[in-house]
Enzyme design. Sequence first.
Site, PDB file in Angstrom:
ATOM      1  N   ARG A  70      44.151  29.053  54.384  1.00 38.19           N
ATOM      2  CA  ARG A  70      45.005  28.856  53.208  1.00 38.19           C
ATOM      3  C   ARG A  70      45.011  27.389  52.794  1.00 38.19           C
ATOM      4  O   ARG A  70      45.006  27.074  51.598  1.00 38.19           O
ATOM      5  CB  ARG A  70      46.439  29.309  53.501  1.00 38.19           C
ATOM      6  CG  ARG A  70      46.544  30.802  53.653  1.00 38.19           C
ATOM      7  CD  ARG A  70      47.977  31.242  53.900  1.00 38.19           C
ATOM      8  NE  ARG A  70      48.819  31.081  52.718  1.00 38.19           N
ATOM      9  CZ  ARG A  70      50.136  31.293  52.731  1.00 38.19           C
ATOM     10  NH1 ARG A  70      50.735  31.655  53.844  1.00 38.19           N
ATOM     11  NH2 ARG A  70      50.839  31.144  51.637  1.00 38.19           N
ATOM     12  N   ASN A 101      56.835  29.172  46.760  1.00 36.70           N
ATOM     13  CA  ASN A 101      55.460  28.789  47.102  1.00 36.70           C
ATOM     14  C   ASN A 101      55.443  27.580  48.031  1.00 36.70           C
ATOM     15  O   ASN A 101      56.303  26.711  47.950  1.00 36.70           O
ATOM     16  CB  ASN A 101      54.675  28.470  45.830  1.00 36.70           C
ATOM     17  CG  ASN A 101      54.602  29.674  44.900  1.00 36.70           C
ATOM     18  OD1 ASN A 101      54.844  30.795  45.340  1.00 36.70           O
ATOM     19  ND2 ASN A 101      54.287  29.449  43.648  1.00 36.70           N
ATOM     20  N   HIS A 118      60.543  27.978  50.993  1.00 37.07           N
ATOM     21  CA  HIS A 118      59.760  28.439  52.149  1.00 37.07           C
ATOM     22  C   HIS A 118      58.947  27.331  52.803  1.00 37.07           C
ATOM     23  O   HIS A 118      58.021  27.611  53.562  1.00 37.07           O
ATOM     24  CB  HIS A 118      58.856  29.615  51.736  1.00 37.07           C
ATOM     25  CG  HIS A 118      59.637  30.829  51.324  1.00 37.07           C
ATOM     26  ND1 HIS A 118      59.073  31.915  50.683  1.00 37.07           N
ATOM     27  CD2 HIS A 118      60.947  31.126  51.477  1.00 37.07           C
ATOM     28  CE1 HIS A 118      60.015  32.817  50.453  1.00 37.07           C
ATOM     29  NE2 HIS A 118      61.162  32.364  50.917  1.00 37.07           N
ATOM     30  N   CYS A 147      50.868  18.036  68.964  1.00 38.57           N
ATOM     31  CA  CYS A 147      51.883  17.053  68.561  1.00 38.57           C
ATOM     32  C   CYS A 147      51.433  15.641  68.953  1.00 38.57           C
ATOM     33  O   CYS A 147      51.106  15.398  70.119  1.00 38.57           O
ATOM     34  CB  CYS A 147      53.206  17.394  69.235  1.00 38.57           C
ATOM     35  SG  CYS A 147      54.505  16.198  68.887  1.00 38.57           S
ATOM     36  N   GLY A 185      56.606  34.980  37.952  1.00 40.34           N
ATOM     37  CA  GLY A 185      55.530  35.289  38.900  1.00 40.34           C
ATOM     38  C   GLY A 185      55.993  35.586  40.311  1.00 40.34           C
ATOM     39  O   GLY A 185      55.347  35.195  41.275  1.00 40.34           O
ATOM     40  N   THR A 186      57.119  36.297  40.415  1.00 39.10           N
ATOM     41  CA  THR A 186      57.531  36.742  41.750  1.00 39.10           C
ATOM     42  C   THR A 186      57.849  38.229  41.712  1.00 39.10           C
ATOM     43  O   THR A 186      58.425  38.715  40.729  1.00 39.10           O
ATOM     44  CB  THR A 186      58.742  35.945  42.306  1.00 39.10           C
ATOM     45  OG1 THR A 186      59.143  36.529  43.548  1.00 39.10           O
ATOM     46  CG2 THR A 186      59.916  35.901  41.345  1.00 39.10           C
ATOM     47  N   SER A 187      57.464  38.932  42.775  1.00 36.14           N
ATOM     48  CA  SER A 187      57.765  40.373  42.851  1.00 36.14           C
ATOM     49  C   SER A 187      59.243  40.571  43.177  1.00 36.14           C
ATOM     50  O   SER A 187      59.742  41.686  43.122  1.00 36.14           O
ATOM     51  CB  SER A 187      56.878  41.043  43.897  1.00 36.14           C
ATOM     52  OG  SER A 187      57.119  40.469  45.170  1.00 36.14           O
ATOM     53  N   ASN A 211      56.289  37.735  33.853  1.00 33.05           N
ATOM     54  CA  ASN A 211      55.458  38.371  34.887  1.00 33.05           C
ATOM     55  C   ASN A 211      54.429  39.239  34.176  1.00 33.05           C
ATOM     56  O   ASN A 211      54.616  39.598  33.017  1.00 33.05           O
ATOM     57  CB  ASN A 211      56.352  39.239  35.800  1.00 33.05           C
ATOM     58  CG  ASN A 211      55.712  39.531  37.148  1.00 33.05           C
ATOM     59  OD1 ASN A 211      54.580  40.018  37.226  1.00 33.05           O
ATOM     60  ND2 ASN A 211      56.418  39.210  38.226  1.00 33.05           N
TER      61      ASN A 211
HETATM   62  N1  APR Z   1      51.466  35.348  35.638  1.00 36.95           N
HETATM   63  C1  APR Z   1      52.685  35.851  35.922  1.00 36.95           C
HETATM   64  N2  APR Z   1      52.919  36.666  36.975  1.00 36.95           N
HETATM   65  C2  APR Z   1      51.882  36.982  37.762  1.00 36.95           C
HETATM   66  C3  APR Z   1      50.573  36.492  37.533  1.00 36.95           C
HETATM   67  C4  APR Z   1      50.381  35.637  36.398  1.00 36.95           C
HETATM   68  N3  APR Z   1      49.194  35.115  36.100  1.00 36.95           N
HETATM   69  N4  APR Z   1      49.749  36.985  38.506  1.00 36.95           N
HETATM   70  C5  APR Z   1      50.508  37.744  39.304  1.00 36.95           C
HETATM   71  N5  APR Z   1      51.812  37.757  38.865  1.00 36.95           N
HETATM   72  C6  APR Z   1      52.971  38.409  39.481  1.00 36.95           C
HETATM   73  C7  APR Z   1      52.746  39.765  40.102  1.00 36.95           C
HETATM   74  O1  APR Z   1      52.895  40.805  39.138  1.00 36.95           O
HETATM   75  C8  APR Z   1      53.842  39.820  41.169  1.00 36.95           C
HETATM   76  O2  APR Z   1      55.058  40.346  40.633  1.00 36.95           O
HETATM   77  O3  APR Z   1      53.355  37.579  40.565  1.00 36.95           O
HETATM   78  C9  APR Z   1      54.060  38.344  41.517  1.00 36.95           C
HETATM   79  C10 APR Z   1      53.577  37.943  42.909  1.00 36.95           C
HETATM   80  O4  APR Z   1      54.355  38.620  43.858  1.00 36.95           O
HETATM   81  P1  APR Z   1      54.145  38.420  45.436  1.00 36.95           P
HETATM   82  O5  APR Z   1      52.688  38.464  45.751  1.00 36.95           O
HETATM   83  O6  APR Z   1      55.026  39.402  46.132  1.00 36.95           O
HETATM   84  O7  APR Z   1      54.633  36.913  45.707  1.00 36.95           O
HETATM   85  P2  APR Z   1      56.104  36.339  45.893  1.00 36.95           P
HETATM   86  O8  APR Z   1      57.086  37.096  45.078  1.00 36.95           O
HETATM   87  O9  APR Z   1      56.003  34.871  45.681  1.00 36.95           O
HETATM   88  O10 APR Z   1      56.382  36.596  47.429  1.00 36.95           O
HETATM   89  C11 APR Z   1      57.574  36.107  47.988  1.00 36.95           C
HETATM   90  O11 APR Z   1      56.959  36.747  50.199  1.00 36.95           O
HETATM   91  O12 APR Z   1      55.355  36.976  51.821  1.00 36.95           O
HETATM   92  C12 APR Z   1      56.419  36.220  51.395  1.00 36.95           C
HETATM   93  O13 APR Z   1      56.910  33.983  51.937  1.00 36.95           O
HETATM   94  C13 APR Z   1      56.056  34.776  51.142  1.00 36.95           C
HETATM   95  O14 APR Z   1      56.896  33.293  49.421  1.00 36.95           O
HETATM   96  C14 APR Z   1      56.375  34.577  49.669  1.00 36.95           C
HETATM   97  C15 APR Z   1      57.388  35.675  49.407  1.00 36.95           C
END
Ligand code: APR
Length: 243
Positions: A70, A101, A118, A147, A185-187, A211
């Site tokens: 990563r 992020n 996070h 360390c 951009g978060t689920s 999103n």
């Molecule tokens: N523009 C807007 N939204 C987008 C795009 C884009 N170009 N590409 C993807 N998405 C959306 C997807 O539809 C989804 O809803 O971004 C979201 C990503 O969701 P996840 O992959 O679940 O990421 P996130 O919500 O950040 O996860 C939260 O989960 O695993 C843990 O610690 C980790 O910080 C992370 C947390």
Amino acid sequence: MTEIPDRLVEIMKRSSKIAALTGAGISAESGIPTFRGAGGLWEGYPVEKVATVEGFYENPELVWKFYNERRINISKARPNRAHKALAEMEKMYDMWVITQNIDGLHTMAGSNNVIELHGNIWRVRCTYCDYHGENMEVPLREIPPKCPKCGEILRPDVVWFGEPVHMMDLAFKIAEESEVFFVIGTSAKVHPAASLPFIAKNNGATVVEINIERTDVSIIADFILLGRATMILDSLLQKLKEA
Ligand code: APR
């Protein structure tokens, strides 16, 4: 192409406190894969092996290999127009970015008020002593890294499942006080971050979701702007400047 509603621009024109909760989707267009989408990061790596304390102690080498990959990927990524639009908005508003992020791209884009709930992939801490520090080595010379103070194994200074997130009290306060609260951009599946839009809404904020698809936040969103974060934030910024 999603139009930016005039009503949203009007609301933003008379607001001063703005916040944005961001997730993996805002960095997707910088080439960093999301977690839960197709090709998501955890594929091939069971979550409990790479993102829990138990998984780390069971196999620190596997977890560090995963983070090494990563780090290589993130080191090549640059902030995109969505990160930059939020940094621009910070000049116009009393504004905070609350991100899930760990890639550091909001800060690189120029945002100053950033909460990294996070943690950050470039930070490490010792599993034994009180050492905390930055480690920018790409790729890592030694896996797992040791360390510099006591020689024990370092761990990434990121928040794993079951661990408390960073600066949550401040994040709650910001959500309570925001007049407009963006969810980008978060689920919205991982708590406590996912509860922030609900707190903002309960305290009278206008909630704006950006999103490519609907999420659990959509039911409370006042505006749902479906599309890529770069396109939508670019158009919004343009409209705010013209208004
Ligand atoms: N523009 C807007 N939204 C987008 C795009 C884009 N170009 N590409 C993807 N998405 C959306 C997807 O539809 C989804 O809803 O971004 C979201 C990503 O969701 P996840 O992959 O679940 O990421 P996130 O919500 O950040 O996860 C939260 O989960 O695993 C843990 O610690 C980790 O910080 C992370 C947390």
